[in-house]
Design an enzyme around this catalytic site. Structure first.
Site, PDB file in Angstrom:
ATOM      1  N   THR A   5      42.547  46.602  52.443  1.00  0.00           N
ATOM      2  CA  THR A   5      41.815  46.029  53.577  1.00  0.00           C
ATOM      3  C   THR A   5      41.464  44.554  53.379  1.00  0.00           C
ATOM      4  OG1 THR A   5      39.770  46.814  52.573  1.00  0.00           O
ATOM      5  CG2 THR A   5      40.776  48.222  54.252  1.00  0.00           C
ATOM      6  N   ASP A   6      41.529  44.095  52.132  1.00  0.00           N
ATOM      7  CA  ASP A   6      41.018  42.744  51.865  1.00  0.00           C
ATOM      8  C   ASP A   6      41.761  41.659  52.636  1.00  0.00           C
ATOM      9  OD1 ASP A   6      39.143  43.816  50.207  1.00  0.00           O
ATOM     10  OD2 ASP A   6      40.145  43.284  48.345  1.00  0.00           O
ATOM     11  N   SER A  58      45.709  44.482  47.941  1.00  0.00           N
ATOM     12  CA  SER A  58      46.238  43.600  48.995  1.00  0.00           C
ATOM     13  C   SER A  58      46.053  42.123  48.665  1.00  0.00           C
ATOM     14  CB  SER A  58      45.633  43.940  50.351  1.00  0.00           C
ATOM     15  OG  SER A  58      44.282  43.569  50.414  1.00  0.00           O
ATOM     16  N   THR A 106      43.323  50.458  48.650  1.00  0.00           N
ATOM     17  CA  THR A 106      42.376  51.531  48.331  1.00  0.00           C
ATOM     18  C   THR A 106      42.829  52.877  48.884  1.00  0.00           C
ATOM     19  OG1 THR A 106      40.518  50.019  48.171  1.00  0.00           O
ATOM     20  CG2 THR A 106      39.988  52.281  48.752  1.00  0.00           C
TER      21      THR A 106
HETATM   22  N1  ASP Z   1      40.787  45.553  47.064  1.00  0.00           N
HETATM   23  C1  ASP Z   1      41.443  46.532  47.878  1.00  0.00           C
HETATM   24  C2  ASP Z   1      42.690  45.939  48.499  1.00  0.00           C
HETATM   25  O1  ASP Z   1      42.584  45.111  49.390  1.00  0.00           O
HETATM   26  C3  ASP Z   1      40.540  46.999  48.937  1.00  0.00           C
HETATM   27  C4  ASP Z   1      41.205  47.934  49.900  1.00  0.00           C
HETATM   28  O2  ASP Z   1      42.285  48.396  49.686  1.00  0.00           O
HETATM   29  O3  ASP Z   1      40.626  48.211  50.891  1.00  0.00           O
HETATM   30  O4  ASP Z   1      43.764  46.357  48.166  1.00  0.00           O
END
Ligand code: ASP
Length: 330
Positions: free
Chosen positions: A91-92, A59, A11
């Site tokens: 973050t995932d 991710s 993100t």
């Molecule tokens: N779905 C996204 C990922 O993990 C969420 C993020 O980047 O925070 O890439």
């Protein structure tokens, strides 16, 4: 001596199809140069940032092999003079990649991971502040020797303890068992407590691809039907049990049978605290499952236990060595 920045997407690196992208769907496509351009205060860091764009993916698409290669590249950057490392990613899976790095990182230089909960097209994106906090942490002598860290929301978390605890909040990262080990306050890195460091696992070529470690979360009235096929498909299993490490009595026998064929690690699905070792005596309790050959995962949550188990299996460790590691890390 600069900070080496490796970008993997997520993100923090997302943008819409057009200029600004507002209203459109966002995908990961910003480069490290884009990310750093959005943070003028990086110029006051006192050390240069050396950008390495590795990937731009959600991710969910990151792999073990990619993270092993990242640790290798980061180690090379430190050898070439970097005083610390920052990685931006989604973050995932960040709690898992951070722990994988922590198991391997053999150096004193800080290895700091970060990301963002709000993408750059939204009001108040948190990516720039998180990148700045991560860079400050990576450049700080106070963060040396602490292993892999997660800098988020001006908090510093030990990779060993950090969890993603919310799907959208900018305060999504927390360490339920310990709290953050430090903070970034008025731009200054304050480390309040140091996590215990364990011997890093050997950083060498390991073949993770064929190594399957399943994760089974135990639920109300669970039966063994979904467990039985694992005997033929997985080389290891993590069980996320109820509370202190309990399963329905109907699962105790099948889990014991699996534990004769592969390492089976017992963890808690609660998100905080430890599985116990010697309190309950019922069929399916922690003592019963240990007697049947399950390995106690201690304080390791199911996701981290799976990382450790897969890494050890990929490195060729036997059951005894695996149990010893879990005794150390759990
Ligand atoms: N779905 C996204 C990922 O993990 C969420 C993020 O980047 O925070 O890439």
């Amino acid at each position: 001596m600069g900070v080496a920045l490796f970008t993997l997407g997520g993100t923090i690196a997302m943008a819409g199809p057009g200029q600004g992208g507002a209203g459109g769907l966002v995908v990961a496509r910003l480069s490290g140069a884009d990310l750093t351009a959005a943070v003028p205060a990086l110029g006051e860091l006192g050390v240069p940032l050396e950008v390495h764009d590795l990937d731009a993916v959600p991710s969910a698409d990151l792999t073990f092999a990619q993270i092993l290669a990242l640790v290798d590249s980061a180690s090379g950057a430190v050898e070439a003079g970097a005083c610390g490392v920052v990685v931006t990613q989604g973050t995932d899976t960040l709690e898992e990649t951070a722990f994988l790095v922590d198991l391997l990182w053999p150096r004193a230089e800080p290895f700091v991971l970060t990301g963002a909960m709000r993408n750059p097209t939204l009001a108040g994106p948190d990516g720039p502040a998180n990148l700045l906090a991560a860079a400050r942490t990576a450049a700080s002598p106070a963060a040396r020797g602490l292993g892999a860290l997660v800098a988020f929301n001006d908090e510093i978390h030990a990779a060993r303890w950090v969890r993603k605890t919310h799907s959208t909040s900018t305060a999504a990262f927390a360490s339920p068992n310990t709290g953050p080990i430090g903070h970034v306050i008025e731009g200054r890195v304050r480390v309040l407590t140091a996590p215990a460091r364990h011997r890093p696992l050997p950083l060498g070529p390991v073949a993770v691809d064929g190594v399957r470690v399943a994760l089974h979360t135990v639920t109300l009235d669970d039966d063994a039907d979904t467990l039985l096929p694992l005997a033929g498909t997985a080389q290891g299993l993590v069980v996320a049990g109820f509370g202190v490490g309990h399963v329905p009595s109907a699962l105790a026998g099948p889990l014991g049978a699996l534990a004769q064929r592969m390492p089976v690690v017992l963890t808690s699905r609660t998100g905080g605290g430890s599985v116990l070792r010697h309190t309950y005596g019922a069929i399916g309790s922690e003592t019963d499952l240990q007697r049947r050959g399950l390995i106690n995962g201690g304080l390791l949550d199911p996701y981290k236990a799976r990382i450790l188990l897969r890494l050890m299996l990929a490195g060729g460790a036997d059951r005894e060595a695996i149990a010893a590691r879990f005794a150390e890390h759990g």
